[in-house]
Every structure is written in structure tokens, then in C-alpha cells.
Design a protein around this motif. Structure first.
Motif, PDB file in Angstrom:
ATOM      1  N   GLY A  92       0.877  -1.179   0.000  1.00  0.00           N
ATOM      2  CA  GLY A  92       0.000   0.000   0.000  1.00  0.00           C
ATOM      3  C   GLY A  92       0.901   1.212   0.000  1.00  0.00           C
ATOM      4  O   GLY A  92       1.726   1.372   0.894  1.00  0.00           O
ATOM      5  N   TYR A 127      -3.895   6.351  -3.918  1.00  0.00           N
ATOM      6  CA  TYR A 127      -3.410   5.144  -3.239  1.00  0.00           C
ATOM      7  C   TYR A 127      -3.009   4.136  -4.313  1.00  0.00           C
ATOM      8  O   TYR A 127      -3.707   3.985  -5.326  1.00  0.00           O
ATOM      9  CB  TYR A 127      -4.519   4.579  -2.356  1.00  0.00           C
ATOM     10  CG  TYR A 127      -4.081   3.462  -1.446  1.00  0.00           C
ATOM     11  CD1 TYR A 127      -3.305   3.723  -0.322  1.00  0.00           C
ATOM     12  CD2 TYR A 127      -4.440   2.147  -1.702  1.00  0.00           C
ATOM     13  CE1 TYR A 127      -2.898   2.697   0.524  1.00  0.00           C
ATOM     14  CE2 TYR A 127      -4.045   1.115  -0.860  1.00  0.00           C
ATOM     15  CZ  TYR A 127      -3.279   1.403   0.248  1.00  0.00           C
ATOM     16  OH  TYR A 127      -2.886   0.385   1.077  1.00  0.00           O
ATOM     17  N   TYR A 187      -8.459   7.530   5.772  1.00  0.00           N
ATOM     18  CA  TYR A 187      -8.748   6.102   5.911  1.00  0.00           C
ATOM     19  C   TYR A 187      -9.828   5.867   6.967  1.00  0.00           C
ATOM     20  O   TYR A 187     -10.767   5.122   6.747  1.00  0.00           O
ATOM     21  CB  TYR A 187      -7.475   5.334   6.288  1.00  0.00           C
ATOM     22  CG  TYR A 187      -7.722   3.850   6.357  1.00  0.00           C
ATOM     23  CD1 TYR A 187      -7.955   3.124   5.204  1.00  0.00           C
ATOM     24  CD2 TYR A 187      -7.768   3.179   7.579  1.00  0.00           C
ATOM     25  CE1 TYR A 187      -8.216   1.755   5.245  1.00  0.00           C
ATOM     26  CE2 TYR A 187      -8.028   1.825   7.638  1.00  0.00           C
ATOM     27  CZ  TYR A 187      -8.248   1.118   6.467  1.00  0.00           C
ATOM     28  OH  TYR A 187      -8.517  -0.220   6.517  1.00  0.00           O
ATOM     29  N   LYS A 226       3.237  -8.620   4.433  1.00  0.00           N
ATOM     30  CA  LYS A 226       1.961  -7.976   4.082  1.00  0.00           C
ATOM     31  C   LYS A 226       1.220  -8.983   3.204  1.00  0.00           C
ATOM     32  O   LYS A 226       1.327  -8.974   1.976  1.00  0.00           O
ATOM     33  CB  LYS A 226       2.227  -6.644   3.365  1.00  0.00           C
ATOM     34  CG  LYS A 226       1.143  -5.637   3.634  1.00  0.00           C
ATOM     35  CD  LYS A 226       1.602  -4.228   3.364  1.00  0.00           C
ATOM     36  CE  LYS A 226       0.443  -3.246   3.402  1.00  0.00           C
ATOM     37  NZ  LYS A 226      -0.238  -3.128   4.686  1.00  0.00           N
ATOM     38  N   TYR A 253      -4.914 -10.091   7.304  1.00  0.00           N
ATOM     39  CA  TYR A 253      -6.027  -9.149   7.400  1.00  0.00           C
ATOM     40  C   TYR A 253      -7.333  -9.917   7.599  1.00  0.00           C
ATOM     41  O   TYR A 253      -8.164  -9.534   8.432  1.00  0.00           O
ATOM     42  CB  TYR A 253      -6.044  -8.247   6.156  1.00  0.00           C
ATOM     43  CG  TYR A 253      -4.788  -7.381   6.134  1.00  0.00           C
ATOM     44  CD1 TYR A 253      -4.807  -6.104   6.663  1.00  0.00           C
ATOM     45  CD2 TYR A 253      -3.571  -7.879   5.670  1.00  0.00           C
ATOM     46  CE1 TYR A 253      -3.655  -5.334   6.703  1.00  0.00           C
ATOM     47  CE2 TYR A 253      -2.414  -7.117   5.713  1.00  0.00           C
ATOM     48  CZ  TYR A 253      -2.462  -5.848   6.231  1.00  0.00           C
ATOM     49  OH  TYR A 253      -1.315  -5.097   6.297  1.00  0.00           O
ATOM     50  N   THR A 301       0.508   4.037   5.863  1.00  0.00           N
ATOM     51  CA  THR A 301       0.349   4.698   4.566  1.00  0.00           C
ATOM     52  C   THR A 301      -1.087   5.179   4.405  1.00  0.00           C
ATOM     53  O   THR A 301      -1.343   6.330   4.057  1.00  0.00           O
ATOM     54  CB  THR A 301       0.725   3.735   3.433  1.00  0.00           C
ATOM     55  OG1 THR A 301       2.104   3.449   3.574  1.00  0.00           O
ATOM     56  CG2 THR A 301       0.457   4.345   2.068  1.00  0.00           C
ATOM     57  N   ALA A 302      -2.027   4.286   4.678  1.00  0.00           N
ATOM     58  CA  ALA A 302      -3.436   4.657   4.506  1.00  0.00           C
ATOM     59  C   ALA A 302      -3.836   5.702   5.540  1.00  0.00           C
ATOM     60  O   ALA A 302      -4.452   6.713   5.221  1.00  0.00           O
ATOM     61  CB  ALA A 302      -4.313   3.424   4.607  1.00  0.00           C
TER      62      ALA A 302
HETATM   63  C1  COI Z   1      -1.791   0.738   4.260  1.00  0.00           C
HETATM   64  O1  COI Z   1      -1.632   1.481   5.232  1.00  0.00           O
HETATM   65  O2  COI Z   1      -1.454   1.080   3.137  1.00  0.00           O
HETATM   66  C2  COI Z   1      -2.387  -0.569   4.366  1.00  0.00           C
HETATM   67  O3  COI Z   1      -2.091  -1.396   3.561  1.00  0.00           O
HETATM   68  C3  COI Z   1      -3.379  -0.839   5.385  1.00  0.00           C
HETATM   69  C4  COI Z   1      -4.607  -1.379   4.722  1.00  0.00           C
HETATM   70  C5  COI Z   1      -5.275  -2.311   5.623  1.00  0.00           C
HETATM   71  C6  COI Z   1      -5.505  -0.297   4.236  1.00  0.00           C
END
Ligand code: COI
Length: 358
Positions: free
Chosen positions: A73, A137, A169, A197, A202, A303-304
Motif C-alpha cells: 500500500g 493510493y 482512511y 503484508k 487481514y 500509509t493509509a
Molecule cells: C496501508 O496502510 O497502506 C495498508 O495497507 C493498510 C490497509 C489495511 C488499508
């Protein structure tokens, strides 16, 4: 760097009219183009960029049964009409390959990755939102795409990179989120897949997250799986504690995801002369620190999520409240600095930004 030749098929029409740039949700709409590459017979095939759209699969596809999938991500930011910044693509790429190694997925090369990102950004530059707090994103994903039911490493993989214009997010935006430690669940253990990852991490967190949300919390604060007392991460972000004049960040123990924003946070804090400790930290220490007044800020990084203030933590029936319902000054400075670098408004002393001329 020799640029790999990308086969490019341009979309004949655009879906950009569907985007409400004033009301962006996270990851609901996807750019007009996507990157694609297939692995079979021991090698990656021809890389291509083509119109975003459905893919044909059968119910026997390996990933749907055994979850052999890795993803990343990352984000790209509008700077001006001619420039878009990708934030720390090399670090994301290195983690992508580490996740691949852990999950027996064939690794890929950086040249193809960065060339694909640049091409997607150029083709879909109109999709990159301009407002502060928004970004494009970028989601690279590789999954096992062979069709058989034996539980073993796949011989065929599909690699896609898709993009999505996004806003905040968490629905809370910049308002503090509430966390709870999970009741009877663990996220990961050293030697498992916690630092990769990978899709299954998840999926496994959805039930505890759902229960937490039903009880009124935003997310789960994960503790270590053995002693259930050391703080690990939140699942969608890493976590940091400002205690007195020290920034304490749970260390990478093998079960925590090595966040790119986490790394940016600790680096900036060091640059500012703040004492930074990456170490094991117990939930009891955090509660004691809240009770004796030394815990001034708690925030997540990802990141998100970028920087997300934490307003309360529940553990074993007790709740601590942090701050005054607003983002703390230190977290806000981090947010302003990280986003300032991302949007090209501040100096980038560590060379985090990869600028693309569009
Ligand atoms: C990110 O922060 O980019 C992630 O991959 C978290 C995701 C669960 C949205």
C-alpha cells in the motif's frame, strides 16, 4: 537502470466522471489503467499496462483456497500540473519482496515496479486528487493463480498494480480513534506471517475488529501472542507513544509489520533531537504512564492512515484517555512534516520522494 519495455493498451473511455473529488472514500474507485504481469514456467512474462477491469478466474484458483497472496500500500501526491510525488517507493518495494519470500511468491524487480508506477501515474494523472489530505493510493498485489486443489506452492502467479483516489482512511478523519485490546484473539507470532503484508493476516483480524467495532471501538490494539502484554501494532497501522520527552515505538519483533510511515516517524523524531526508543513496551507501562501523567500522546502511523491520533485505550475493563479529544502537537507536527514532504512543500532531506514528470 534499464527501463523495461511496457506494453501499453490505453483505455478508450474514462470513468473519471464517477469520482466525487470532494467526497473521496478509501479505495472504492479505481483509475482507468492497471499494471499486469504473469509468472509461469519459472519466469515473469511480459509487463503490460491496460484498462482497469475484471479478470477471468475459475473457482479452482489457488489463492482463493490457500491465500498465497502479498500486497503493498503506497501513495502518490499531486504537487503541480507537471509533477507527482511517490512516497518511498524503494522501501515499499523492498518490503514487497520480503513478503514474497515469506509467502513463497516469486520476487519481482524494482525497475519494472517503478516504471509501472510512473506509467500508471502519467496515464491516470487526472485521477490524482489535488486537495490537502487526499492522494492516489497505489495497491500492488501478487497472488497464486494456478488452478488446482493440492495445498502446495503455486507455479503460476498474477501481479497487478491498481490505483485509487483516496481521502482519510478512518471515518474519524483527524479526530482521535479509540482502541481496545482483543479478548481472546492474537494477530501474529514470531516465525508466523505477521511481518509479511499478506492477505490472510487481514482476514484473520476481521472478526476481532468487528467485535471491537460492535463494542464502540475503532480498532484493535494487538498485544504479543505469547505473554499477551507487549504492544505490537493496530493491524492497519503501527503505534507510537510520547512519554515525557521520549518517543517509544514497539520494536520489530518478527510479528510486527515494518511500516514505512513508522520508519518516517522515528527518523523525523531523531532529526528533531527527540529521544527515540524502539523497544518492547507493555500495556501496563502505557497505563501507568497515563496514570502518572507522563503519557502525553499516542498515535498510529501507516500509509493509509498517515498519522492517526489515539484518544483512548481499553484493556481488561479499564480505559485510559489521552489528550483533549484533538490531535496532539507532536503528532500534528509529524503529520504536517510528512505530508509537507509528500506534497513537495517541504525539503526532503532523506530523499523519500520519487518525483514523476507528468
Ligand atoms: C496501508 O496502510 O497502506 C495498508 O495497507 C493498510 C490497509 C489495511 C488499508
Amino acid at each position: 537502470m534499464t527501463k523495461p519495455a511496457l506494453k501499453i493498451e490505453k483505455a478508450t473511455s474514462s470513468r473519471i466522471g464517477e469520482v466525487d473529488f470532494d467526497n473521496l472514500q478509501f479505495g472504492r474507485l479505481f483509475g482507468d489503467h492497471m499494471f499486469h504481469m504473469e509468472y509461469r514456467d519459472g519466469a515473469w512474462g511480459e509487463p503490460e499496462v491496460k484498462p482497469f477491469g475484471p479478470i477471468e478466474i475459475t473457482p479452482a484458483m489457488n489463492v482463493m483456497h490457500y491465500g498465497q497472496a502479498v500486497f503493498e500500500g503506497m501513495k502518490a501526491f499531486y504537487v503541480d500540473e507537471n509533477t507527482v510525488n511517490i512516497f518511498r517507493p524503494k522501501m515499499h518495494f523492498e518490503r514487497f519482496n520480503r513478503s514474497c519470500r515469506r509467502m513463497c511468491v516469486p520476487e519481482t524487480d524494482y525497475e519494472t515496479f517503478i516504471t509501472a508506477l510512473e506509467e500508471l501515474i502519467r496515464l491516470d494523472k487526472q485521477w490524482i486528487p489535488k486537495k490537502s489530505g487526499t492522494a492516489m493510493y497505489i495497491r500492488p498485489v501478487i497472488y497464486a493463480s494456478d488452478n488446482y486443489l493440492a495445498a502446495r506452492v503455486s507455479g503460476v502467479y498474477s501481479y497487478y498494480i491498481i490505483t485509487s483516489p483516496v481521502g482519510a482512511y478512518y471515518a474519524e478523519g483527524f479526530n482521535p480513534v479509540s482502541l481496545t485490546t482483543p479478548d481472546g484473539f492474537v494477530r501474529a507470532v514470531k516465525g508466523g506471517t505477521g511481518e509479511a503484508k499478506t492477505a490472510g493476516n487481514y482476514a484473520a483480524s476481521f472478526l476481532p475488529a468487528k467485535k471491537a467495532q460492535e463494542e464502540g471501538y475503532t480498532q484493535v490494539l494487538w498485544l504479543d501472542a505469547i505473554e499477551k502484554k507487549y504492544i505490537e501494532e493496530v493491524g492497519t497501522m503501527n503505534i507510537h507513544f510520547l512519554m515525557g520527552d521520549t518517543l517509544v515505538t514497539p520494536q520489530l519483533t518478527g510479528s510486527v509489520l515494518a511500516g514505512v510511515t513508522r520508519n518516517s516517524v522515528t527518523q523525523l523524531a531523531k532529526d528533531w533531537g527527540i529521544k527515540v526508543e524502539e523497544r518492547r513496551i507493555t500495556i501496563d507501562e502505557v497505563f501507568e504512564s497515563a496514570e502518572n501523567g507522563t503519557l502525553t500522546e499516542v498515535f498510529g502511523s501507516g500509509t493509509a492512515a498517515v498519522i492517526s491520533p489515539v484518544g483512548s485505550i481499553q484493556h481488561n475493563g479499564k480505559t485510559i484517555h489521552i489528550g483533549d479529544g484533538k490531535i496532539g502537537a507532536f503528532a500534528e507536527k509529524l503529520f504536517d512534516t510528512i505530508t509537507g514532504i509528500q506534497y513537495g512543500k517541504l525539503d526532503d532531506p532523506h530523499g523519500w520522494v520519487h518525483s514523476v514528470s507528468v
